[in-house]
Scaffold this active site. Sequence first.
Site, PDB file in Angstrom:
ATOM      1  N   ILE A 249       0.839  -1.208   0.000  1.00 48.75           N
ATOM      2  CA  ILE A 249       0.000   0.000   0.000  1.00 48.75           C
ATOM      3  C   ILE A 249       0.866   1.246   0.000  1.00 48.75           C
ATOM      4  O   ILE A 249       0.661   2.165  -0.805  1.00 48.75           O
ATOM      5  CB  ILE A 249      -0.953  -0.005   1.202  1.00 48.75           C
TER       6      ILE A 249
ATOM      7  N   ASP B 173      10.245   3.148   7.351  1.00 52.41           N
ATOM      8  CA  ASP B 173       9.930   1.734   7.467  1.00 52.41           C
ATOM      9  C   ASP B 173      11.191   1.004   7.887  1.00 52.41           C
ATOM     10  O   ASP B 173      12.128   0.891   7.097  1.00 52.41           O
ATOM     11  CB  ASP B 173       9.403   1.171   6.137  1.00 52.41           C
TER      12      ASP B 173
ATOM     13  N   ALA C  52      -4.989   2.603   8.151  1.00 51.73           N
ATOM     14  CA  ALA C  52      -4.351   1.347   8.560  1.00 51.73           C
ATOM     15  C   ALA C  52      -5.023   0.735   9.787  1.00 51.73           C
ATOM     16  O   ALA C  52      -5.818  -0.199   9.671  1.00 51.73           O
ATOM     17  CB  ALA C  52      -2.871   1.582   8.804  1.00 51.73           C
ATOM     18  N   ARG C  53      -4.703   1.238  10.969  1.00 48.09           N
ATOM     19  CA  ARG C  53      -5.224   0.681  12.216  1.00 48.09           C
ATOM     20  C   ARG C  53      -5.518   1.817  13.190  1.00 48.09           C
ATOM     21  O   ARG C  53      -4.712   2.738  13.351  1.00 48.09           O
ATOM     22  CB  ARG C  53      -4.221  -0.283  12.858  1.00 48.09           C
TER      23      ARG C  53
ATOM     24  N   ASP D 176     -10.021   5.924   8.422  1.00 47.50           N
ATOM     25  CA  ASP D 176     -10.869   4.881   7.833  1.00 47.50           C
ATOM     26  C   ASP D 176     -10.739   3.585   8.622  1.00 47.50           C
ATOM     27  O   ASP D 176     -11.127   2.527   8.151  1.00 47.50           O
ATOM     28  CB  ASP D 176     -10.459   4.657   6.368  1.00 47.50           C
TER      29      ASP D 176
ATOM     30  N   GLU E 197     -16.685  -1.311  14.952  1.00 46.72           N
ATOM     31  CA  GLU E 197     -17.385  -0.819  13.769  1.00 46.72           C
ATOM     32  C   GLU E 197     -18.874  -1.132  13.867  1.00 46.72           C
ATOM     33  O   GLU E 197     -19.233  -2.301  14.002  1.00 46.72           O
ATOM     34  CB  GLU E 197     -16.791  -1.452  12.514  1.00 46.72           C
TER      35      GLU E 197
ATOM     36  N   HIS F 149     -14.606   2.429   6.872  1.00 46.41           N
ATOM     37  CA  HIS F 149     -13.722   1.335   6.475  1.00 46.41           C
ATOM     38  C   HIS F 149     -13.961   0.946   5.009  1.00 46.41           C
ATOM     39  O   HIS F 149     -14.265  -0.210   4.694  1.00 46.41           O
ATOM     40  CB  HIS F 149     -13.932   0.117   7.386  1.00 46.41           C
TER      41      HIS F 149
ATOM     42  N   GLY G 165     -11.634   1.620   2.493  1.00 49.21           N
ATOM     43  CA  GLY G 165     -10.394   1.591   1.713  1.00 49.21           C
ATOM     44  C   GLY G 165     -10.312   0.423   0.748  1.00 49.21           C
ATOM     45  O   GLY G 165      -9.977   0.597  -0.428  1.00 49.21           O
ATOM     46  N   ALA G 166     -10.628  -0.766   1.231  1.00 53.87           N
ATOM     47  CA  ALA G 166     -10.550  -1.967   0.386  1.00 53.87           C
ATOM     48  C   ALA G 166     -11.899  -2.351  -0.197  1.00 53.87           C
ATOM     49  O   ALA G 166     -12.020  -3.407  -0.819  1.00 53.87           O
ATOM     50  CB  ALA G 166      -9.999  -3.130   1.200  1.00 53.87           C
TER      51      ALA G 166
END
Length: 319
Positions: free
Chosen positions: A164, A183, A238-239, A263, A268, A286, A288-289
């Site tokens: 991503i 990272d 992400a989280r 997101d 939820e 949520h 995104g995907a």
Amino acid sequence: MADSPSAGRILVTPRSLTQGDLDSIAELQPLRSAGYELVSAPAGRTPTEDDLLALAPGCVGWLAGVERIPASVLAAATDLRIIARNGVGTDNVDMTAAAGAGVAVTTATGANAQGVAELALTLALMCLRQVPWSSASVRSGGWDRWPAKEVSEITVGIVGLGAIGRKVKAAFSALGATVIGYDPYTSAEGIRLVGLDDLVASADVVTLHAPPPDDGSALIDAARLARFSEGAILVNTARASLVDDRALLAALVEGRLGAYAVDAFETEPPELTPLLLHRRVIATPHIGAYTSASVSRATTMAVNSLLNNLKNPKNLENG
């Protein structure tokens, strides 16, 4: 031809799949053709622990979504051999309990990268151009306007350079942004890597695409928020646990942080906290995907993982 009508039962829990008839989903057909019986979680919602305790026993495979899979459920699912997630990350699964029960856990790495990257870009641009609050002004009869920066003027800091994060980097670079990354687990090409504190201090937009720290601490806490440049934007697809909500709200109220777009939530739908109700917060459910292409890719990858591992026990032994 189907292998056998008694190949076993496979639990299907992602909301993107259970909201409709499982028999109508083409990507699940290979499981049916192989003789597996598909068991659906409650339609269109995240199953509870009680739901899973009722559904998982007797299943040999599990096509899983974002629901938490605790040790209690794994202990009850004595026939379970593999959990194939239709997304990235395994932090919703008790991995210690899974290993102890001999249950393999796989992910659909990269399947949702395009969809999530596009949403991260969208949310960042909405914040940069002040779209939500500008629109709210017009709808309330006002004409409030705020000056904005063009993408070519800004620095974007990407936290996490997996599938991503790399797509986010490509998207912002194509629009002319200066992109830096953090990272500790990769040496991505074509991007300048910096320490996390240097990244948040230098970036106009910080976008999160990393797993939570192993110790459960927030990656973006009060001390790190104090290092953000004034008016910076934070995007979190992400989280939820990556950020300290209380510190984030304080930064918004004080005007140190320009906007927050999120997101990802612990529950939820989430409780409408003061943070989510703040006028400089964009919250999306949520999504995104949640694109047709991402759902199809992720489902196909999870189905292939189920079939490959259930038909080849040695794969399960190797994890």
